[in-house]
Design a protein around this motif. Structure first.
Motif, PDB file in Angstrom:
ATOM      1  N   VAL A  33       0.871  -1.171   0.000  1.00 20.20           N
ATOM      2  CA  VAL A  33       0.000   0.000   0.000  1.00 20.20           C
ATOM      3  C   VAL A  33       0.909   1.222   0.000  1.00 20.20           C
ATOM      4  O   VAL A  33       1.685   1.417   0.945  1.00 20.20           O
ATOM      5  CB  VAL A  33      -0.911   0.029   1.251  1.00 20.20           C
ATOM      6  N   PRO A  34       0.846   2.040  -1.061  1.00 13.65           N
ATOM      7  CA  PRO A  34       1.687   3.242  -1.094  1.00 13.65           C
ATOM      8  C   PRO A  34       1.367   4.187   0.070  1.00 13.65           C
ATOM      9  O   PRO A  34       0.200   4.491   0.330  1.00 13.65           O
ATOM     10  CB  PRO A  34       1.341   3.892  -2.435  1.00 13.65           C
ATOM     11  N   ARG A  35       2.377   4.614   0.781  1.00 10.15           N
ATOM     12  CA  ARG A  35       2.178   5.516   1.920  1.00 10.15           C
ATOM     13  C   ARG A  35       1.659   6.887   1.500  1.00 10.15           C
ATOM     14  O   ARG A  35       0.964   7.540   2.273  1.00 10.15           O
ATOM     15  CB  ARG A  35       3.467   5.663   2.710  1.00 10.15           C
ATOM     16  N   ASP A  36       1.991   7.317   0.265  1.00  9.00           N
ATOM     17  CA  ASP A  36       1.540   8.639  -0.167  1.00  9.00           C
ATOM     18  C   ASP A  36       0.149   8.592  -0.819  1.00  9.00           C
ATOM     19  O   ASP A  36      -0.362   9.602  -1.257  1.00  9.00           O
ATOM     20  CB  ASP A  36       2.559   9.306  -1.095  1.00  9.00           C
ATOM     21  N   GLY A  37      -0.452   7.403  -0.883  1.00  6.14           N
ATOM     22  CA  GLY A  37      -1.801   7.270  -1.436  1.00  6.14           C
ATOM     23  C   GLY A  37      -1.874   7.296  -2.948  1.00  6.14           C
ATOM     24  O   GLY A  37      -2.944   7.180  -3.523  1.00  6.14           O
ATOM     25  N   ALA A  38      -0.739   7.437  -3.610  1.00  5.79           N
ATOM     26  CA  ALA A  38      -0.710   7.520  -5.072  1.00  5.79           C
ATOM     27  C   ALA A  38      -0.794   6.126  -5.687  1.00  5.79           C
ATOM     28  O   ALA A  38      -0.415   5.131  -5.069  1.00  5.79           O
ATOM     29  CB  ALA A  38       0.571   8.200  -5.543  1.00  5.79           C
ATOM     30  N   ARG A  39      -1.289   6.079  -6.900  1.00  2.89           N
ATOM     31  CA  ARG A  39      -1.330   4.812  -7.631  1.00  2.89           C
ATOM     32  C   ARG A  39       0.097   4.304  -7.893  1.00  2.89           C
ATOM     33  O   ARG A  39       0.367   3.110  -7.813  1.00  2.89           O
ATOM     34  CB  ARG A  39      -2.079   5.019  -8.934  1.00  2.89           C
ATOM     35  N   GLU A  40       0.992   5.225  -8.237  1.00  2.17           N
ATOM     36  CA  GLU A  40       2.413   4.928  -8.418  1.00  2.17           C
ATOM     37  C   GLU A  40       3.168   5.827  -7.444  1.00  2.17           C
ATOM     38  O   GLU A  40       3.384   7.004  -7.714  1.00  2.17           O
ATOM     39  CB  GLU A  40       2.860   5.199  -9.859  1.00  2.17           C
ATOM     40  N   PRO A  41       3.562   5.281  -6.298  1.00  6.02           N
ATOM     41  CA  PRO A  41       4.186   6.130  -5.276  1.00  6.02           C
ATOM     42  C   PRO A  41       5.521   6.724  -5.724  1.00  6.02           C
ATOM     43  O   PRO A  41       6.285   6.092  -6.444  1.00  6.02           O
ATOM     44  CB  PRO A  41       4.385   5.177  -4.098  1.00  6.02           C
ATOM     45  N   ALA A  42       5.750   7.937  -5.272  1.00 10.55           N
ATOM     46  CA  ALA A  42       7.019   8.606  -5.537  1.00 10.55           C
ATOM     47  C   ALA A  42       8.110   7.969  -4.678  1.00 10.55           C
ATOM     48  O   ALA A  42       7.877   7.611  -3.524  1.00 10.55           O
ATOM     49  CB  ALA A  42       6.906  10.095  -5.216  1.00 10.55           C
ATOM     50  N   VAL A  43       9.279   7.819  -5.260  1.00  6.41           N
ATOM     51  CA  VAL A  43      10.442   7.284  -4.545  1.00  6.41           C
ATOM     52  C   VAL A  43      11.422   8.424  -4.354  1.00  6.41           C
ATOM     53  O   VAL A  43      11.878   9.038  -5.326  1.00  6.41           O
ATOM     54  CB  VAL A  43      11.099   6.127  -5.337  1.00  6.41           C
ATOM     55  N   HIS A  44      11.724   8.726  -3.112  1.00  8.10           N
ATOM     56  CA  HIS A  44      12.675   9.797  -2.805  1.00  8.10           C
ATOM     57  C   HIS A  44      14.030   9.421  -3.409  1.00  8.10           C
ATOM     58  O   HIS A  44      14.429   8.252  -3.361  1.00  8.10           O
ATOM     59  CB  HIS A  44      12.785   9.968  -1.288  1.00  8.10           C
ATOM     60  N   PRO A  45      14.756  10.388  -3.969  1.00  7.43           N
ATOM     61  CA  PRO A  45      16.063  10.102  -4.579  1.00  7.43           C
ATOM     62  C   PRO A  45      17.030   9.359  -3.656  1.00  7.43           C
ATOM     63  O   PRO A  45      17.815   8.532  -4.116  1.00  7.43           O
ATOM     64  CB  PRO A  45      16.598  11.485  -4.952  1.00  7.43           C
ATOM     65  N   ASP A  46      16.957   9.636  -2.358  1.00  9.86           N
ATOM     66  CA  ASP A  46      17.840   8.944  -1.409  1.00  9.86           C
ATOM     67  C   ASP A  46      17.530   7.449  -1.306  1.00  9.86           C
ATOM     68  O   ASP A  46      18.349   6.678  -0.813  1.00  9.86           O
ATOM     69  CB  ASP A  46      17.733   9.566  -0.015  1.00  9.86           C
ATOM     70  N   LEU A  47      16.333   7.056  -1.740  1.00  8.92           N
ATOM     71  CA  LEU A  47      15.915   5.663  -1.646  1.00  8.92           C
ATOM     72  C   LEU A  47      15.988   4.938  -2.985  1.00  8.92           C
ATOM     73  O   LEU A  47      15.523   3.797  -3.100  1.00  8.92           O
ATOM     74  CB  LEU A  47      14.483   5.592  -1.106  1.00  8.92           C
ATOM     75  N   ALA A  48      16.577   5.572  -3.990  1.00  5.59           N
ATOM     76  CA  ALA A  48      16.620   4.985  -5.334  1.00  5.59           C
ATOM     77  C   ALA A  48      17.286   3.608  -5.345  1.00  5.59           C
ATOM     78  O   ALA A  48      16.781   2.676  -5.970  1.00  5.59           O
ATOM     79  CB  ALA A  48      17.333   5.921  -6.301  1.00  5.59           C
ATOM     80  N   ALA A  49      18.390   3.455  -4.649  1.00  5.30           N
ATOM     81  CA  ALA A  49      19.083   2.160  -4.631  1.00  5.30           C
ATOM     82  C   ALA A  49      18.220   1.088  -3.981  1.00  5.30           C
ATOM     83  O   ALA A  49      18.188  -0.059  -4.434  1.00  5.30           O
ATOM     84  CB  ALA A  49      20.420   2.278  -3.902  1.00  5.30           C
ATOM     85  N   HIS A  50      17.480   1.452  -2.935  1.00  6.29           N
ATOM     86  CA  HIS A  50      16.591   0.501  -2.275  1.00  6.29           C
ATOM     87  C   HIS A  50      15.435   0.117  -3.201  1.00  6.29           C
ATOM     88  O   HIS A  50      15.030  -1.049  -3.247  1.00  6.29           O
ATOM     89  CB  HIS A  50      16.045   1.082  -0.972  1.00  6.29           C
ATOM     90  N   ALA A  51      14.922   1.098  -3.941  1.00  3.66           N
ATOM     91  CA  ALA A  51      13.835   0.817  -4.881  1.00  3.66           C
ATOM     92  C   ALA A  51      14.310  -0.094  -6.005  1.00  3.66           C
ATOM     93  O   ALA A  51      13.597  -1.030  -6.394  1.00  3.66           O
ATOM     94  CB  ALA A  51      13.291   2.125  -5.444  1.00  3.66           C
ATOM     95  N   LEU A  61       7.977 -10.374 -10.073  1.00  2.00           N
ATOM     96  CA  LEU A  61       8.323  -9.382 -11.112  1.00  2.00           C
ATOM     97  C   LEU A  61       7.208  -8.347 -11.297  1.00  2.00           C
ATOM     98  O   LEU A  61       6.908  -7.924 -12.408  1.00  2.00           O
ATOM     99  CB  LEU A  61       8.631 -10.086 -12.437  1.00  2.00           C
ATOM    100  N   ALA A  62       6.623  -7.914 -10.189  1.00  2.00           N
ATOM    101  CA  ALA A  62       5.484  -7.005 -10.233  1.00  2.00           C
ATOM    102  C   ALA A  62       5.857  -5.530 -10.075  1.00  2.00           C
ATOM    103  O   ALA A  62       4.972  -4.680 -10.078  1.00  2.00           O
ATOM    104  CB  ALA A  62       4.486  -7.389  -9.140  1.00  2.00           C
ATOM    105  N   LEU A  63       7.135  -5.224  -9.954  1.00  2.00           N
ATOM    106  CA  LEU A  63       7.549  -3.841  -9.735  1.00  2.00           C
ATOM    107  C   LEU A  63       8.380  -3.320 -10.904  1.00  2.00           C
ATOM    108  O   LEU A  63       9.184  -4.060 -11.482  1.00  2.00           O
ATOM    109  CB  LEU A  63       8.391  -3.739  -8.463  1.00  2.00           C
ATOM    110  N   ARG A  64       8.195  -2.021 -11.195  1.00  2.00           N
ATOM    111  CA  ARG A  64       9.014  -1.344 -12.195  1.00  2.00           C
ATOM    112  C   ARG A  64       9.212   0.101 -11.733  1.00  2.00           C
ATOM    113  O   ARG A  64       8.332   0.669 -11.100  1.00  2.00           O
ATOM    114  CB  ARG A  64       8.306  -1.311 -13.548  1.00  2.00           C
ATOM    115  N   LEU A  65      10.328   0.660 -12.085  1.00  2.00           N
ATOM    116  CA  LEU A  65      10.575   2.075 -11.796  1.00  2.00           C
ATOM    117  C   LEU A  65      10.308   2.887 -13.056  1.00  2.00           C
ATOM    118  O   LEU A  65      10.765   2.521 -14.135  1.00  2.00           O
ATOM    119  CB  LEU A  65      12.006   2.287 -11.321  1.00  2.00           C
ATOM    120  N   ARG A  66       9.580   3.963 -12.877  1.00  6.98           N
ATOM    121  CA  ARG A  66       9.301   4.875 -14.008  1.00  6.98           C
ATOM    122  C   ARG A  66      10.019   6.182 -13.745  1.00  6.98           C
ATOM    123  O   ARG A  66      10.053   6.655 -12.618  1.00  6.98           O
ATOM    124  CB  ARG A  66       7.801   5.122 -14.134  1.00  6.98           C
TER     125      ARG A  66
END
Length: 69
Positions: A33-51, A61-66
Motif C-alpha cells: 500500500v503506497p504511503r503517499d496514497g498515489a497509484r504509483e508512489p514517488a520514490v525519494h532520490p535517497d531511496l533509489a538504490a533501495h527501490a 516481477l510485479a515492480l518497475r521504476l518509471r
C-alpha cells in the motif's frame, strides 16, 4: 522517480514493503500500500538504490521504476 506496481502480477509476499518501508506499507493480506496514497508512489532520490533492489528482488516481477535514469 515513481514505483509502478503490477497488481495482476503481485501475489502479496510483502518483500517490497520490507525493502521500502518509507514508501510502502502492507495491507492485512500482505499486499503493498503506497504511503503517499498515489497509484504509483514517488520514490525519494535517497531511496533509489533501495527501490532498484526491490524491483530486482520481487519474486513475482510485479515492480518497475518509471522515470529512472
Amino acid at each position: 522517480m515513481r514505483l509502478h506496481i503490477d497488481w495482476t502480477a503481485c501475489d502479496g509476499r510483502g518483500l517490497c514493503t520490507e525493502l521500502l518501508p518509507e514508501t510502502l506499507d502492507r495491507d492485512p493480506w500482505g499486499f503493498p500500500v503506497p504511503r503517499d496514497g498515489a497509484r504509483e508512489p514517488a520514490v525519494h532520490p535517497d531511496l533509489a538504490a533501495h527501490a532498484e533492489r526491490a524491483v530486482r528482488l520481487c519474486p513475482s516481477l510485479a515492480l518497475r521504476l518509471r522515470g529512472a535514469k
